[in-house]
Design an enzyme around this catalytic site. Structure first.
Site, short mmCIF file in Angstrom:
data_model
loop_
_atom_site.label_atom_id
_atom_site.label_comp_id
_atom_site.label_asym_id
_atom_site.label_seq_id
_atom_site.Cartn_x
_atom_site.Cartn_y
_atom_site.Cartn_z
N ARG A 56 0.86 -1.18 0.00
CA ARG A 56 0.00 0.00 0.00
C ARG A 56 0.90 1.23 0.00
NH1 ARG A 56 2.71 1.24 3.60
NH2 ARG A 56 1.37 3.01 4.06
N GLY A 57 0.28 2.39 -0.19
CA GLY A 57 1.04 3.61 -0.38
C GLY A 57 1.14 3.90 -1.85
N ALA A 58 0.77 5.13 -2.25
CA ALA A 58 0.62 5.44 -3.68
C ALA A 58 1.85 5.09 -4.52
CB ALA A 58 0.24 6.91 -3.85
N ARG A 67 -7.63 -0.35 -7.21
CA ARG A 67 -7.99 0.57 -6.12
C ARG A 67 -8.26 1.93 -6.74
NH1 ARG A 67 -4.47 0.47 -0.80
NH2 ARG A 67 -6.36 1.54 -0.07
N GLN A 76 -1.62 1.62 10.22
CA GLN A 76 -0.36 1.76 9.48
C GLN A 76 0.69 2.54 10.26
OE1 GLN A 76 -3.43 2.35 8.24
NE2 GLN A 76 -3.55 2.03 6.02
N ASP A 95 -2.15 10.24 -1.48
CA ASP A 95 -2.45 9.25 -2.51
C ASP A 95 -2.90 9.91 -3.80
OD1 ASP A 95 -2.80 6.08 -1.51
OD2 ASP A 95 -2.58 7.59 0.06
N ASN A 122 -5.42 11.81 1.51
CA ASN A 122 -4.51 10.94 2.25
C ASN A 122 -5.34 10.07 3.19
OD1 ASN A 122 -1.73 10.14 2.83
ND2 ASN A 122 -2.04 11.06 4.85
N LYS A 123 -4.69 9.25 3.95
CA LYS A 123 -5.38 8.30 4.83
C LYS A 123 -6.43 8.99 5.69
CE LYS A 123 -4.85 4.86 4.53
NZ LYS A 123 -5.63 4.01 3.61
#
Length: 350
Positions: free
Chosen positions: A47-49, A89, A196, A237, A247-248
């Site tokens: 995960r993570g762009a 995603r 995370q 992201d 973002n998250k």
């Protein structure tokens, strides 16, 4: 920490460190097919762009080998497999960006033999992988100037080496400051429900001997009010053309608290995360994930049966709350519509 995404040409496999198991277990998740890649992306093995983009690029290589089994009809089969990866995603723009970049190589190759396309794609995926590390280190150098000696920096989610090909975006800024000789410490928000921050950011920084303390998400305002936070640095992201940043989930709340308490709030992201085709944050698609991530902790259910759940994976922080966007070409300042356009010109990406 630059070996969590590894391509094995002999096995025709992409080997990913399974981030769902960190920090207590280190096991690999091996991808050999398009569906393996899609699964790894959707269940957040990776995960993570930027890391999603690198994984997608290597996924295209695996898709090509898979499509070759269709014989002379491999072109439409490959096209479908690439689209399957691109839609795995919805929020991280690097996913579509990487697939489109691989498509461009395919288009340039024209009717070249399959072996030629594979060679070109392996080279391009390797370039995307390598460039991401170099870009992150450049961001770290630019962002280090924003961090002062003795600062405590708050970050949300994980925008470190594990979220990229290596070094990190937000954590790249923190690493850059440490590499510049500054003594700093970090508060890692736990980042519910996937944790995370607690699992991954704390793991990375602890491994690098950078002082880190985990805080529950609801403590952010208290910590800022007590003067325990001097800067906030997060990743993204997707960033819209006007500077709004997805973002998250929970990042927007942190940004509002930072403004209230006079704490500078920065976003660190490569230019590939800026989507100039998205005018503002209202047009960024927000992923809604499975309720189980909220209703259960491990195998233990914590909510009553039948109660609905909101589990949005991201939120959007308005550009007005962002003091600067750290990129590989420098720190962008408001008005972001202008500074983003200038950054792309500077990078030769118009």
């Amino acid at each position: 920490m630059e070996h969590h995404i590894r391509y094995d040409a002999a096995q025709r496999a992409l080997i990913l460190l399974d981030q769902r198991l960190l920090p207590t277990r280190q096991e690999d998740f091996v991808c050999r097919t398009t569906e393996d890649i899609v699964t790894a992306l959707q269940v957040m093995v990776v995960r993570g762009a930027p890391a999603i983009g690198v994984t997608a690029a290597w996924g295209c290589v695996l898709a090509a080998y898979e499509a070759a089994e269709a014989g002379d009809h491999w072109h439409p089969v490959l096209d479908g497999l690439l689209e399957r990866i691109a839609k795995a995603r919805p929020t991280a723009v690097n996913l579509r960006w990487a697939v489109d970049r691989m498509r461009k190589v395919w288009k340039t190759a024209g009717h070249a033999p399959f072996a030629t396309l594979i060679s070109l794609w392996e080279s391009e995926a390797r370039r995307i992988h390598r460039d991401d590390i170099e870009i992150n280190r450049a961001m770290g150098r630019h962002g280090a100037a924003l961090i002062d000696e003795g600062d405590t920096v708050m970050t949300h989610c994980n925008a470190g080496a594990l979220a990229t090909a290596g070094y990190g975006t937000a954590l790249g800024v923190i690493r850059g400051a440490v590499d510049a000789g500054k003594k700093i410490s970090v508060i890692a928000n736990e980042t519910r429900p996937f944790l995370q921050g607690a699992r991954l950011t704390a793991y990375e920084l602890h491994e690098d001997h950078i002082p880190v303390t985990v805080a529950c998400d609801n403590a952010c305002g208290h910590l800022m009010r007590k003067g325990m936070v001097q800067k906030v640095v997060v990743g993204a992201d997707r960033i819209a053309a006007n500077g709004d940043a997805a973002n998250k989930i929970g990042t927007y709340s942190v940004a509002l608290l930072a403004r209230e308490h006079g704490v500078p709030f920065y976003v660190a992201a490569p230019l590939s995360t800026i989507d100039r085709n998205t005018p503002d944050g209202d047009h960024i698609p927000i992923e809604d994930r499975t309720p189980r991530e909220v209703t259960h902790v491990g195998d233990t259910q914590i909510t009553p049966d039948g109660v609905p759940v909101y589990n949005f994976a991201f939120d959007v922080t308005p550009a007005a709350l962002i003091a600067g966007i750290v990129t590989e070409v420098g720190v962008l300042r408001p008005p972001y519509t202008e500074s983003i356009a200038e950054a792309f010109r500077k990078a030769g990406l118009e």
